[in-house]
Write an enzyme that holds these catalytic residues in place. Structure first.
Site, PDB file in Angstrom:
ATOM      1  N   GLU A   1       0.790  -1.229   0.000  1.00 53.00           N
ATOM      2  CA  GLU A   1       0.000   0.000   0.000  1.00 53.00           C
ATOM      3  C   GLU A   1       0.824   1.281   0.000  1.00 53.00           C
ATOM      4  O   GLU A   1       0.846   2.032   0.981  1.00 53.00           O
ATOM      5  CB  GLU A   1      -0.976  -0.001   1.183  1.00 53.00           C
TER       6      GLU A   1
ATOM      7  N   GLU B   1      -5.013  -8.901   1.004  1.00 46.78           N
ATOM      8  CA  GLU B   1      -5.692  -8.561   2.255  1.00 46.78           C
ATOM      9  C   GLU B   1      -7.165  -8.355   1.958  1.00 46.78           C
ATOM     10  O   GLU B   1      -7.512  -7.727   0.951  1.00 46.78           O
ATOM     11  CB  GLU B   1      -5.177  -7.249   2.871  1.00 46.78           C
TER      12      GLU B   1
END
Ligand code: FCB
Length: 454
Positions: A166, A358
């Protein structure tokens, strides 16, 4: 459940990250990370909590791996704490820190669980940060040296690698809003840091290929599909902008080798465009990752309302959705969004293998007398998202695996320990682990899949 059809070879995993679970923040020669420092700032974290002990995984990894085995988990995604290996970020190796990951990897393999490493899940060595960190161009080479060390030491045993987790969050929350470590508030710096991360990723991919170790290397981006709720010219324009800032600014360089032009023009107008030197984009383009890792938590609903370039979040999720289920994080449960997202990736970036690295939810998790948790909401959540995976594969997407976030409850950044995402309950006072109903469900589902998938 019968509707969920995932092919043989599909990977079921669980995920964590170093700072959120390891604890042992200053043991065995580990250097401090920017999160160690950030958590000491007054008001930075809910209840003044920090990751100094977290789930004490550093000492309890064997017990944790035994639980993973019990749940039939096929692959475990974890991240390496960079300052555990290089306390200063570069230079001298801390042998004890590096040896911890040897033991972790060996224990996983012994238990038939495939290790999946992420090199950067936000815990930048503090000393290196104080010398400039991601704001310095040399950070790309320094990261690549750290990556090379890991390839050499753990390569062979580990076949699945990711460079960054991220980048959006690392850049925007770390350097623009300042809500996350290192707590800087400067949009231009955020974009420069992100550009250096793109370079660092490319250099690490290049080093991975040169190292000759077998396996695949990818990058993990958080993505949210953007829904234009009002279908007016203005809402369409807002939606495109939101998609560009949140998704494409990060995924286009990784998988197309260029920044999106519309957002680049906007950044130039704002004075927040990064400095890009000749050769940078070529390097990024030449070193495209082997797989596309994606974290999915929520969609963005964009409305027809007043939003300028600086306040692009104004019209995002700004109206409630009737009947929507909302998690403890305040995020809407919307599994169809995962289907849309996978279709978008397929149409924008082609047939590259995709892994959901995720996906998960925080819930209230009311504990029974023996630590048991009947988290039916989480079971429904996982089912819904696996169904979206199955539908996406049916629709032609090249999806290869799904990692639930998180294996166990852990330190949820600025929310501290108040938000629980795990399929394993952690009692932070005693460090007792208890499998939740969702963990049992996930384990049974994987067992059935192993037996019946074709
Ligand atoms: C993601 C992070 C992960 C965790 C989940 C809930 O953005 O990568 O560390 O905090 O959100």
């Amino acid at each position: 459940m019968e509707d969920i059809k995932l092919p043989k070879g599909f990977v079921f995993g669980t995920a964590t990250s170093s700072y959120q679970i390891e604890g042992a923040w200053n043991e065995d020669g580990k250097g401090e990370s920017i999160w160690d420092e950030f958590c000491r700032r007054k008001g930075a974290i809910a209840n003044g909590e920090d990751g100094t002990t977290a789930c004490d995984h550093y000492h309890r990894y064997k017990e944790d791996i035994a639980l993973m085995k019990k749940l039939n988990v096929m692959s475990y995604r974890f991240s390496i704490s960079w300052p555990r290996i290089f306390p200063d970020g570069y230079g001298k190796v801390n042998e004890k820190g590096a040896a911890f990951y040897d033991s972790l990897i060996d224990e996983l393999i012994k238990n038939g669980i495939e290790p999946s490493i992420t090199l950067y899940h936000w815990d930048l060595p503090l000393k290196f940060h104080e010398e400039g960190g991601w704001l310095k161009r040399e950070s790309a080479d320094i990261f690549a040296d750290y990556a090379k060390y890991c390839f050499k030491r753990y390569g062979g045993r580990v076949k699945m690698w990711a460079t960054f987790n991220e980048m959006y969050v690392a850049a925007h929350l770390g350097y623009e809003s300042g809500k996350f470590a290192p707590g800087i508030q400067d949009p231009k710096k955020a974009m420069q840091a992100a550009h250096h991360m793109h370079l660092a990723h490319a250099k690490a991919v290049k080093a991975f290929r040169q190292s000759g170790i077998k396996g695949q290397i990818g990058i993990v981006h958080c993505m949210s599909p953007v829904y234009d709720m009002d279908k007016t010219n203005r809402s369409a324009e807002n939606a495109r902008k939101v998609d560009g800032i949140w998704n494409r600014w990060f995924t286009d360089p990784s998988f197309k080798g260029s920044y999106p032009e519309d957002i680049m023009e906007m950044r130039k107008r704002q004075g927040t465009a990064p400095e890009i030197l000749p050769g940078d984009m070529e390097l990024i383009k030449e070193n495209r990752a082997d797989f596309f890792g994606v974290n999915f938590y929520f969609r963005f609903r964009v409305y027809d309302c007043d939003s300028d370039e600086f306040n692009w979040m104004n019209c995002v999720n700004s109206r409630p959705v009737e009947g929507a289920k909302i998690t403890e994080m305040g995020w809407e449960v919307f599994p169809e969004g995962l289907f849309t997202l996978l279709k978008n990736i397929d149409s924008q970036y082609g047939k590259i293998p995709v892994y959901i690295m995720e996906n998960g939810m925080a819930a209230k998790d009311i504990e029974g007398p023996n630590g048991e948790v009947a988290d039916d909401g989480r079971v429904e959540y996982i089912k819904g998202h696996l169904l979206a995976c199955s539908d996406a594969i049916k629709a032609g997407c090249n999806l290869k695996g799904y990692y639930y976030w998180s294996f166990m409850d852990n330190f949820e950044w600025t929310s501290g320990y108040s938000k629980r995402f795990g399929i394993i309950r952690v009692d932070y006072k005693t460090q007792k682990r208890t499998i939740k109903k969702s963990g049992q469900w996930y384990g049974d589902f994987i067992a059935l899949h192993k037996k019946t998938a074709v």
